[in-house]
Design a protein around this motif. Structure first.
Motif, PDB file in Angstrom:
ATOM      1  N   LEU A  95       0.812  -1.212   0.000  1.00 28.76           N
ATOM      2  CA  LEU A  95       0.000   0.000   0.000  1.00 28.76           C
ATOM      3  C   LEU A  95       0.847   1.264   0.000  1.00 28.76           C
ATOM      4  CD1 LEU A  95      -2.929  -0.843   2.449  1.00 28.76           C
ATOM      5  CD2 LEU A  95      -2.909  -0.885  -0.032  1.00 28.76           C
ATOM      6  N   ASN A  96       2.134   1.126   0.304  1.00 29.28           N
ATOM      7  CA  ASN A  96       3.013   2.293   0.291  1.00 29.28           C
ATOM      8  C   ASN A  96       3.078   2.929  -1.099  1.00 29.28           C
ATOM      9  OD1 ASN A  96       5.048   4.020   1.611  1.00 29.28           O
ATOM     10  ND2 ASN A  96       6.471   3.046   0.183  1.00 29.28           N
ATOM     11  N   THR A  97       2.737   2.124  -2.130  1.00 28.76           N
ATOM     12  CA  THR A  97       2.679   2.665  -3.488  1.00 28.76           C
ATOM     13  C   THR A  97       1.679   3.809  -3.577  1.00 28.76           C
ATOM     14  OG1 THR A  97       3.036   0.375  -4.210  1.00 28.76           O
ATOM     15  CG2 THR A  97       2.501   1.984  -5.914  1.00 28.76           C
ATOM     16  N   GLY A  98       0.667   3.798  -2.704  1.00 29.98           N
ATOM     17  CA  GLY A  98      -0.334   4.854  -2.715  1.00 29.98           C
ATOM     18  C   GLY A  98       0.249   6.230  -2.466  1.00 29.98           C
ATOM     19  N   SER A  99       1.319   6.311  -1.642  1.00 31.68           N
ATOM     20  CA  SER A  99       1.924   7.616  -1.377  1.00 31.68           C
ATOM     21  C   SER A  99       2.569   8.181  -2.635  1.00 31.68           C
ATOM     22  CB  SER A  99       2.963   7.496  -0.261  1.00 31.68           C
ATOM     23  OG  SER A  99       4.031   6.631  -0.650  1.00 31.68           O
ATOM     24  N   ILE A 100       3.132   7.294  -3.475  1.00 34.36           N
ATOM     25  CA  ILE A 100       3.739   7.750  -4.729  1.00 34.36           C
ATOM     26  C   ILE A 100       2.654   8.210  -5.697  1.00 34.36           C
ATOM     27  CG2 ILE A 100       5.154   7.037  -6.702  1.00 34.36           C
ATOM     28  CD1 ILE A 100       6.565   5.097  -4.853  1.00 34.36           C
ATOM     29  N   LEU A 101       1.536   7.459  -5.756  1.00 33.76           N
ATOM     30  CA  LEU A 101       0.429   7.866  -6.620  1.00 33.76           C
ATOM     31  C   LEU A 101      -0.165   9.197  -6.157  1.00 33.76           C
ATOM     32  CD1 LEU A 101      -1.467   4.501  -7.229  1.00 33.76           C
ATOM     33  CD2 LEU A 101       0.061   5.714  -8.784  1.00 33.76           C
ATOM     34  N   ALA A 102      -0.205   9.406  -4.837  1.00 30.79           N
ATOM     35  CA  ALA A 102      -0.710  10.673  -4.313  1.00 30.79           C
ATOM     36  C   ALA A 102       0.191  11.828  -4.746  1.00 30.79           C
ATOM     37  CB  ALA A 102      -0.801  10.616  -2.790  1.00 30.79           C
ATOM     38  N   PHE A 103       1.500  11.585  -4.743  1.00 32.94           N
ATOM     39  CA  PHE A 103       2.449  12.603  -5.187  1.00 32.94           C
ATOM     40  C   PHE A 103       2.220  12.936  -6.665  1.00 32.94           C
ATOM     41  CE2 PHE A 103       6.469  13.918  -7.030  1.00 32.94           C
ATOM     42  CZ  PHE A 103       6.920  14.881  -6.138  1.00 32.94           C
ATOM     43  N   VAL A 104       2.064  11.892  -7.490  1.00 31.04           N
ATOM     44  CA  VAL A 104       1.837  12.103  -8.923  1.00 31.04           C
ATOM     45  C   VAL A 104       0.510  12.816  -9.159  1.00 31.04           C
ATOM     46  CG1 VAL A 104       1.485  10.937 -11.140  1.00 31.04           C
ATOM     47  CG2 VAL A 104       3.250  10.124  -9.566  1.00 31.04           C
ATOM     48  N   LEU A 105      -0.528  12.367  -8.465  1.00 29.02           N
ATOM     49  CA  LEU A 105      -1.852  12.969  -8.625  1.00 29.02           C
ATOM     50  C   LEU A 105      -1.828  14.448  -8.241  1.00 29.02           C
ATOM     51  CD1 LEU A 105      -4.886  12.605  -9.223  1.00 29.02           C
ATOM     52  CD2 LEU A 105      -5.183  11.930  -6.836  1.00 29.02           C
ATOM     53  N   GLY A 106      -1.136  14.755  -7.140  1.00 25.28           N
ATOM     54  CA  GLY A 106      -1.085  16.135  -6.691  1.00 25.28           C
ATOM     55  C   GLY A 106      -0.362  17.051  -7.659  1.00 25.28           C
ATOM     56  N   THR A 107       0.742  16.587  -8.226  1.00 27.49           N
ATOM     57  CA  THR A 107       1.508  17.435  -9.138  1.00 27.49           C
ATOM     58  C   THR A 107       0.828  17.595 -10.492  1.00 27.49           C
ATOM     59  OG1 THR A 107       2.826  15.508  -9.815  1.00 27.49           O
ATOM     60  CG2 THR A 107       3.711  16.889  -8.051  1.00 27.49           C
ATOM     61  N   GLU A 108       0.052  16.587 -10.915  1.00 32.69           N
ATOM     62  CA  GLU A 108      -0.569  16.648 -12.238  1.00 32.69           C
ATOM     63  C   GLU A 108      -1.704  17.660 -12.329  1.00 32.69           C
ATOM     64  OE1 GLU A 108       0.243  12.281 -14.260  1.00 32.69           O
ATOM     65  OE2 GLU A 108      -1.670  12.652 -13.245  1.00 32.69           O
ATOM     66  N   PHE A 109      -2.165  18.182 -11.206  1.00 31.22           N
ATOM     67  CA  PHE A 109      -3.205  19.202 -11.244  1.00 31.22           C
ATOM     68  C   PHE A 109      -2.635  20.575 -11.601  1.00 31.22           C
ATOM     69  CE2 PHE A 109      -5.817  16.218  -8.738  1.00 31.22           C
ATOM     70  CZ  PHE A 109      -7.012  16.352  -9.420  1.00 31.22           C
ATOM     71  N   PHE A 110      -1.310  20.682 -11.647  1.00 30.59           N
ATOM     72  CA  PHE A 110      -0.686  21.976 -11.873  1.00 30.59           C
ATOM     73  C   PHE A 110       0.098  21.965 -13.180  1.00 30.59           C
ATOM     74  CE2 PHE A 110      -1.415  21.576  -7.397  1.00 30.59           C
ATOM     75  CZ  PHE A 110      -1.776  22.853  -6.977  1.00 30.59           C
ATOM     76  N   SER A 111       0.246  23.151 -13.766  1.00 27.20           N
ATOM     77  CA  SER A 111       1.018  23.271 -14.997  1.00 27.20           C
ATOM     78  C   SER A 111       2.497  23.097 -14.692  1.00 27.20           C
ATOM     79  CB  SER A 111       0.753  24.633 -15.656  1.00 27.20           C
ATOM     80  OG  SER A 111       1.060  25.687 -14.756  1.00 27.20           O
ATOM     81  N   LEU A 112       3.295  22.931 -15.742  1.00 29.52           N
ATOM     82  CA  LEU A 112       4.708  22.585 -15.591  1.00 29.52           C
ATOM     83  C   LEU A 112       5.483  23.598 -14.754  1.00 29.52           C
ATOM     84  CD1 LEU A 112       5.546  21.279 -19.185  1.00 29.52           C
ATOM     85  CD2 LEU A 112       5.266  19.930 -17.089  1.00 29.52           C
ATOM     86  N   GLU A 113       5.187  24.897 -14.909  1.00 32.37           N
ATOM     87  CA  GLU A 113       5.977  25.902 -14.204  1.00 32.37           C
ATOM     88  C   GLU A 113       5.752  25.911 -12.702  1.00 32.37           C
ATOM     89  OE1 GLU A 113       2.451  28.202 -16.135  1.00 32.37           O
ATOM     90  OE2 GLU A 113       3.745  26.488 -16.560  1.00 32.37           O
ATOM     91  N   TYR A 114       4.683  25.215 -12.218  1.00 25.03           N
ATOM     92  CA  TYR A 114       4.402  25.171 -10.787  1.00 25.03           C
ATOM     93  C   TYR A 114       4.668  23.794 -10.164  1.00 25.03           C
ATOM     94  CZ  TYR A 114       1.965  29.582 -11.628  1.00 25.03           C
ATOM     95  OH  TYR A 114       1.666  30.869 -11.990  1.00 25.03           O
ATOM     96  N   ARG A 115       4.939  22.804 -10.974  1.00 26.43           N
ATOM     97  CA  ARG A 115       5.017  21.441 -10.438  1.00 26.43           C
ATOM     98  C   ARG A 115       6.189  21.249  -9.483  1.00 26.43           C
ATOM     99  NH1 ARG A 115       3.331  17.537 -15.571  1.00 26.43           N
ATOM    100  NH2 ARG A 115       1.197  18.364 -15.762  1.00 26.43           N
ATOM    101  N   HIS A 116       7.314  21.928  -9.722  1.00 21.40           N
ATOM    102  CA  HIS A 116       8.436  21.735  -8.801  1.00 21.40           C
ATOM    103  C   HIS A 116       8.130  22.328  -7.431  1.00 21.40           C
ATOM    104  CE1 HIS A 116       9.064  25.583 -10.822  1.00 21.40           C
ATOM    105  NE2 HIS A 116       9.866  25.965  -9.834  1.00 21.40           N
TER     106      HIS A 116
END
Length: 282
Positions: free
Chosen positions: A106-127
Motif C-alpha cells: 500500500l506504500n505505493t499509494g503515497s507515490i500515486l498521491a504525489f503524482v496525482l497532486g503534481t498533475e493538477f498543476f502546470s509545468l511551471e508550478y510542479r516543482h
C-alpha cells in the motif's frame, strides 16, 4: 537472583542469567521476545515492507495509468485502516510479517498521491508543488517519533495510524481525477469537466482550446468511426524511444541514489548514541 546490570544486546545474549526490564516500554521486540536467535525477525519486518513495495510498484502504477489515478488511490485509502487495524490486533510475529508486506504494498499509494497532486498543476508550478508535498511527507514522518517520546506502547502508537487511516477515506469525496491522467487515456470529456470546475473555483474563464492530442483523436475517430481513446502505450515504448530511454535511466539512477541515502540514514538511526526518538525526528 543476583545483581543485574544494564548492557547491550550482544552482552545480554552471551549471559547465562539474563532478564529484560519491560516496565517502561512495550515494543515488538519485547512483546514477541525477539532477542538473540530471533532478532533477525526484526530486520525481516523491514524486508517484508520492501518486498511488498517492490510488488506494489510493479502492479499498481500500471493500473493507475490504465484506469485512472483516483480509482486506484481510492482502493489504497479504503484499505489503509484495515491494514492498521490488523497491525493493532496482531497476536504473532507471523501476522506482523504479513501486515508489513501488505503495508509495503500500500506504500505505493503515497507515490500515486504525489503524482496525482503534481498533475493538477502546470509545468511551471510542479516543482513547487512537489517540494511542498515532500515537506508534508517529512512532517507526517515526524509525528510517530514525537508521540513515542511520551507513549512507549507500540499498540497505542499504532492507534495514531488507525485514526489517520479512518480520516483519509473522507478525502475521496473531494478528490478529482487528474486531468493529465484523463488526457493520456483519451478521456477528454472527463478532463474538460475537471478543468471547468477548477476554472470556476478560481474565477477564471473555462478552457475552450483543444487539449493535447484531442484534435488528432477526433480526426482518427472520424476516419475509423471508432473510439477516440488514445492508443495504449507500454514499457517497450519507453525503451524504444531514445530520449525516453535516456530520461528513464537517469531518473532511475537518481531515484536509486536518493533512496539508498535516505534509507541508509534511516536504518542507521539505532546505532546513534542519542535518544532514538529524537534521532528519528531529525
Amino acid at each position: 537472583p543476583g545483581v543485574y546490570e544494564s548492557c547491550d544486546q550482544n552482552k545480554y545474549c552471551d549471559a547465562s542469567n539474563r532478564r529484560i526490564d519491560t516496565k517502561d516500554i512495550n515494543s515488538l521486540v519485547t512483546e514477541f521476545n525477539l532477542y538473540c536467535e530471533d532478532r533477525l525477525l526484526v530486520g525481516l519486518c523491514g524486508t517484508m515492507i520492501f518486498v511488498g513495495a517492490m510488488i506494489g510498484l510493479i502492479i499498481f502504477p500500471r493500473l493507475a495509468d490504465r484506469y485512472g489515478r483516483k480509482k486506484v488511490m481510492a482502493v489504497f485509502i479504503m484499505l489503509s485502516p484495515v491494514i492498521m487495524l490488523s497491525f493493532f490486533f496482531a497476536k504473532s510475529i507471523t501476522m506482523i510479517l504479513i501486515v508489513c508486506f501488505c503495508a509495503g504494498t500500500l506504500n505505493t499509494g503515497s507515490i500515486l498521491a504525489f503524482v496525482l497532486g503534481t498533475e493538477f498543476f502546470s509545468l511551471e508550478y510542479r516543482h513547487y508543488v512537489g517540494t511542498s508535498l515532500n515537506f508534508v511527507f517529512a512532517f507526517i514522518e515526524m509525528i510517530p517519533p514525537i508521540y513515542a517520546i511520551w507513549e512507549k506502547d507500540w499498540r497505542k502508537i499504532a492507534i495514531l495510524g488507525i485514526v489517520f487511516g479512518f480520516i483519509a477515506p473522507i478525502t475521496i469525496a473531494w478528490l478529482d481525477e487528474s486531468p493529465r491522467s484523463s488526457v493520456t487515456r483519451g478521456k477528454y470529456g472527463q478532463a474538460h469537466k475537471v478543468l471547468d470546475r477548477m476554472a470556476e473555483y478560481n474565477k477564471k474563464p473555462p478552457v475552450t482550446q483543444p487539449l493535447e492530442g484531442e484534435l488528432d483523436a477526433r480526426t482518427s475517430q472520424q476516419i475509423s468511426g471508432g473510439s477516440s481513446e488514445a492508443p495504449k502505450k507500454g514499457f517497450l515504448d519507453l525503451i524504444k524511444n531514445k530520449t525516453h530511454r535516456r530520461n528513464f535511466l537517469l531518473c532511475a539512477w537518481a531515484w536509486f541514489v536518493s533512496s539508498y541515502s535516505y534509507y541508509g540514514v534511516t536504518f542507521n538511526i539505532p546505532n546513534l548514541k542519542t535518544n532514538i526518538f529524537y534521532s528519528g525526528i531529525m
